[in-house]
Design an enzyme around this catalytic site. Structure first.
Site, PDB file in Angstrom:
ATOM      1  N   CYS A 225       0.835  -1.201   0.000  1.00 25.23           N
ATOM      2  CA  CYS A 225       0.000   0.000   0.000  1.00 25.23           C
ATOM      3  C   CYS A 225       0.876   1.260   0.000  1.00 25.23           C
ATOM      4  O   CYS A 225       1.639   1.458  -0.936  1.00 25.23           O
ATOM      5  CB  CYS A 225      -1.003  -0.024   1.146  1.00 25.23           C
ATOM      6  SG  CYS A 225      -2.377   1.151   0.895  1.00 25.23           S
TER       7      CYS A 225
ATOM      8  N   HIS B 287      -3.822  -4.694  -0.453  1.00 29.78           N
ATOM      9  CA  HIS B 287      -3.412  -5.291   0.815  1.00 29.78           C
ATOM     10  C   HIS B 287      -3.499  -6.815   0.725  1.00 29.78           C
ATOM     11  O   HIS B 287      -4.591  -7.378   0.875  1.00 29.78           O
ATOM     12  CB  HIS B 287      -4.311  -4.800   1.952  1.00 29.78           C
ATOM     13  CG  HIS B 287      -4.094  -3.387   2.343  1.00 29.78           C
ATOM     14  ND1 HIS B 287      -3.149  -3.005   3.270  1.00 29.78           N
ATOM     15  CD2 HIS B 287      -4.702  -2.244   1.935  1.00 29.78           C
ATOM     16  CE1 HIS B 287      -3.177  -1.696   3.418  1.00 29.78           C
ATOM     17  NE2 HIS B 287      -4.108  -1.208   2.621  1.00 29.78           N
TER      18      HIS B 287
ATOM     19  N   GLU C  25      -2.592  -8.904   2.912  1.00 30.12           N
ATOM     20  CA  GLU C  25      -2.957  -9.422   4.229  1.00 30.12           C
ATOM     21  C   GLU C  25      -4.452  -9.307   4.503  1.00 30.12           C
ATOM     22  O   GLU C  25      -4.960  -9.895   5.454  1.00 30.12           O
ATOM     23  CB  GLU C  25      -2.149  -8.707   5.323  1.00 30.12           C
ATOM     24  CG  GLU C  25      -2.598  -7.310   5.688  1.00 30.12           C
ATOM     25  CD  GLU C  25      -2.195  -6.237   4.689  1.00 30.12           C
ATOM     26  OE1 GLU C  25      -2.473  -5.052   4.961  1.00 30.12           O
ATOM     27  OE2 GLU C  25      -1.589  -6.567   3.639  1.00 30.12           O
TER      28      GLU C  25
END
Length: 232
Positions: free
Chosen positions: A104, A213, A215
Site C-alpha cells: 500500500c 493489501h 494481508e
C-alpha cells in the site's frame, strides 16, 4: 471494469501449509509508526514465515525478507520511515540483492515523489514516478478489484484471475522506468477504478510491491505472500 462489492470474497485454492521439510524464512515487518503492522505479521506467520516486528536497523538489514507496510498519508509515512532510517535499510538491502516487499503506502514511498493536497514529498526514489490522486468519480477506491497481471509473474502466480482488497485514494498512474533492454524490465501489474488505470503491483528483482493489501485479501493474498516468502 466493474468494481466488485466489498462483500464479494475471492475464491481461489488455499495456499499450501508449510511442511516439515520447508526451511522457515525469517522476515522483519518494519515498525516505523505506520498502521496495519499486526495484520501483516499475522498473515506472514500464517504462510509459514518466522516474523519479527521491529524498527531495529540491524535486524531489518539481516533478515531474509523485509516487509514495509504503510497506511495513511505519503508525507507522514516518509517522515516515519526517515525517523528510523528505514530508507537507508531499504537501499542497502536492494544494493545487496536482498528482498523487500512494500504494501500500500509502503509501495508508494518507493517511488520518487508523492503529491497530496498540493504538498510534494520526496520518496525513496527506487523507481521514477509520482504518486497522485486517482482521477475517478468515487474516491477512495475501497473494496475488491481485479488486476491485469503480466506474463512471467512469480508474485501473483496461481492468483492471476483473483480479486484483491484495495483501500487508497492515491496511486502511480503511469510507469516511467525505461530499461532500454540493458537490464530486465520490471513486471508491472495494473488495475482500474472509475476508468482510471494505476499500478497495482511491481516485481523488480529483489524489490516487489503491491498497492492492494495482500494481508486483507483472503486466500488470494495468502498465496501471494507465500509466493514471496518462497523466493527468500
Amino acid at each position: 471494469m466493474r468494481w466488485p462489492s466489498t462483500r464479494a470474497r475471492p475464491a481461489c485454492r488455499r495456499p499450501r501449509a508449510p511442511s516439515r521439510g520447508d526451511a522457515v524464512k525469517q522476515v522483519v515487518v518494519l515498525d516505523y509508526g505506520s498502521g496495519n503492522v499486526r495484520s501483516a505479521v499475522r498473515a506472514l506467520e500464517r504462510v509459514g514465515a518466522e516474523v519479527v516486528l521491529t524498527a531495529d536497523r540491524a535486524a531489518a538489514q539481516e533478515a531474509e525478507g523485509l516487509v514495509v507496510p504503510g497506511v495513511g498519508a505519503f508525507a507522514a509515512c516518509m517522515a516515519g520511515l526517515r525517523a528510523v532510517r528505514g530508507h537507508e535499510v531499504i537501499g542497502r538491502r536492494l544494493a545487496g540483492g536482498r528482498p523487500v516487499l512494500g504494501i500500500c503506502v509502503g509501495m508508494q514511498i518507493l517511488f520518487a515523489r508523492g503529491v497530496e493536497h498540493g504538498v510534494e514529498t520526496d520518496g525513496c526514489d527506487e523507481w521514477p514516478g509520482v504518486v497522485e490522486r486517482i482521477q475517478a468519480p468515487v474516491v477512495p477506491h475501497m473494496g475488491w478489484n481485479t488486476v491485469e497481471v503480466p506474463e512471467g509473474t512469480t508474485l501473483l502466480a496461481g492468483v492471476e484471475a483473483e480479486r484483491f482488497y484495495f483501500v487508497h485514494s492515491y496511486a502511480v498512474r503511469s510507469w516511467e522506468l525505461e530499461t532500454h533492454d540493458r537490464t530486465r524490465a520490471p513486471l508491472v501489474t495494473w488495475s482500474e477504478h472509475g476508468g482510471d488505470r494505476f499500478v497495482a503491483a511491481v516485481e523488480n528483482g529483489p524489490l516487489s510491491a503491491t498497492q492492494f493489501h495482500p494481508e486483507k485479501s483472503g486466500d488470494a493474498g495468502a498465496m501471494l505472500l507465500r509466493n514471496w516468502v518462497a523466493t527468500l
